[in-house]
Design a protein around this motif. Structure first.
Motif, PDB file in Angstrom:
ATOM      1  N   SER A   1       0.834  -1.198   0.000  1.00  0.00           N
ATOM      2  CA  SER A   1       0.000   0.000   0.000  1.00  0.00           C
ATOM      3  C   SER A   1       0.870   1.249   0.000  1.00  0.00           C
ATOM      4  O   SER A   1       1.968   1.267   0.557  1.00  0.00           O
ATOM      5  CB  SER A   1      -0.929   0.026   1.226  1.00  0.00           C
ATOM      6  OG  SER A   1      -0.175   0.086   2.417  1.00  0.00           O
TER       7      SER A   1
ATOM      8  N   ARG B   1       0.386   5.718   0.249  1.00  0.00           N
ATOM      9  CA  ARG B   1      -0.554   6.810   0.467  1.00  0.00           C
ATOM     10  C   ARG B   1      -0.588   7.758  -0.724  1.00  0.00           C
ATOM     11  O   ARG B   1      -1.652   8.125  -1.202  1.00  0.00           O
ATOM     12  CB  ARG B   1      -0.181   7.581   1.735  1.00  0.00           C
ATOM     13  CG  ARG B   1      -1.200   8.652   2.095  1.00  0.00           C
ATOM     14  CD  ARG B   1      -0.861   9.316   3.404  1.00  0.00           C
ATOM     15  NE  ARG B   1      -1.831  10.364   3.720  1.00  0.00           N
ATOM     16  CZ  ARG B   1      -1.731  11.186   4.751  1.00  0.00           C
ATOM     17  NH1 ARG B   1      -0.692  11.080   5.565  1.00  0.00           N
ATOM     18  NH2 ARG B   1      -2.652  12.102   4.959  1.00  0.00           N
TER      19      ARG B   1
ATOM     20  N   ASP C   1      -3.815   5.150  -1.794  1.00  0.00           N
ATOM     21  CA  ASP C   1      -4.936   5.864  -1.178  1.00  0.00           C
ATOM     22  C   ASP C   1      -5.312   7.130  -1.930  1.00  0.00           C
ATOM     23  O   ASP C   1      -6.494   7.408  -2.152  1.00  0.00           O
ATOM     24  CB  ASP C   1      -4.600   6.223   0.272  1.00  0.00           C
ATOM     25  CG  ASP C   1      -4.520   5.008   1.164  1.00  0.00           C
ATOM     26  OD1 ASP C   1      -5.089   3.972   0.790  1.00  0.00           O
ATOM     27  OD2 ASP C   1      -3.878   5.094   2.223  1.00  0.00           O
TER      28      ASP C   1
END
Length: 326
Positions: free
Chosen positions: A201, A203, A230
């Protein structure tokens, strides 16, 4: 056992070698190197016939200023067990050190944290490598992360048979402008993931690829495999699952992005990969989702499933753009 430097010179290394067993145990027990200035932290190396890092113990190299963190290595001839303990190389703004765990027969991580982390700055994060013929993980964390402009390190878990369960996580992540590293979990035999997470992941930046490889089978049960970004303009990583038999029960495989970057693709294929156009013998989805999602202005990635036999029950296979992307 500690070696530390607070000046410009490099810190000394800590090296433990034993022909028999090595036990590092008890709350507050530490085998560590540290730097609090510009000097490089020393390396930590433990080698033995059998190694146990027990509850409350820490094996680490830490850099709290601009000196680089050292590497951390545990190598056992037969069995390596990290139970309720931490093995880490951590840096505040400098380069993170690599973390390596290997065993000649078996490696058991229970309630363990195996990490390489950089909090900020522009230097690259360290990698994490875990290898043994037989690997079991239960409530364990294996992770490489970055919080600054430097790219995060990769995570590699490899062996003949791998069982990941009990809420374990194998992850890479980026909370800054540096890209997240890739995640690879590869077994020459069976790869079984139960009630756990394998993910990369980011951001803001690019997410890392997630690679699962099972020479005999890959089975997900109540688990999540994901590659995500994200927000921002970073592209999501792709997910590639290569095996002759893939089974997903009440599980999710998803590549998604929430910003202007594109979501990655999801590929499920047989041994030999796309270059040989080799299909899996069986892909079975039960109560599961295989998806790509673009929640912002990016494009949703594609989904490629190549199989001789595809069984889908109460499941979803979809590629969705919820914003202005394709």
């Amino acid at each position: 056992v500690t070696s530390a430097t607070s000046g410009e010179g490099a810190g000394g290394s800590v090296e433990i070698n034993a022909g028999g067993s090595v036990t590092v145990g008890g709350a507050g027990t530490q085998v560590t190197t540290a730097t609090s200035s510009s000097g490089r932290g020393g390396d930590v190396s433990i080698a033995g016939g059998e190694i146990l890092v027990a509850t409350g113990a820490e094996v680490s190299s830490r850099a709290t200023n601009n000196g680089n963190a050292g590497t951390v290595s545990l190598s056992a001839d037969t069995g390596l067990m990290v139970n309720g303990a931490t093995v880490t190389s951590a840096a505040r703004v400098s380069r993170g050190g690599d973390v390596s765990l290997s065993a000649g027969e078996s490696l058991d991580l229970t309630d363990a944290e195996i990490t390489a982390a950089v909090e900020g700055g522009s230097r690259q994060g360290g990698t994490v490598m875990v290898y043994a013929p037989n690997i079991t993980m239960d409530s364990a964390l294996v992770s490489a992360s970055t919080g600054g402009a430097g790219d995060g390190g990769s995570v590699s878990v490899s062996g003949d048979g791998i069982a990941i369960s009990g809420g374990s996580s194998v992850t890479t992540s980026s909370d800054g402008s540096g890209n997240a590293g890739s995640v690879s979990v590869a077994a020459t035999g069976d790869l079984a993931v139960s009630d756990s997470v394998i993910a990369s992941s980011a951001r803001f930046a690019d997410g890392g690829d997630v690679i699962l490889d099972g020479g005999t089978s890959v089975r997900l049960d109540g688990s999540t495999v994901s590659a995500s970004v994200d927000e921002g303009d970073g592209d999501g990583g792709q997910i590639v699952i290569t095996t002759p038999v893939f089974t997903a029960i009440n599980s999710t495989v998803t590549a998604e992005t929430g910003g202007t970057g594109d979501a990655g693709t999801v590929i499920i294929q047989g041994p030999g990969g796309a270059a040989n156009k080799a299909p899996a013998g069986l892909v079975e989805l039960s109560g599961s989702q295989v998806t790509t999602v673009a929640r912002g202005d990016g494009a949703a990635g594609g989904i490629q499933i190549s199989a001789d036999q595809l069984l889908v029950s109460g499941s979803e296979i979809s590629a969705t753009a919820l914003g202005a992307g394709d």
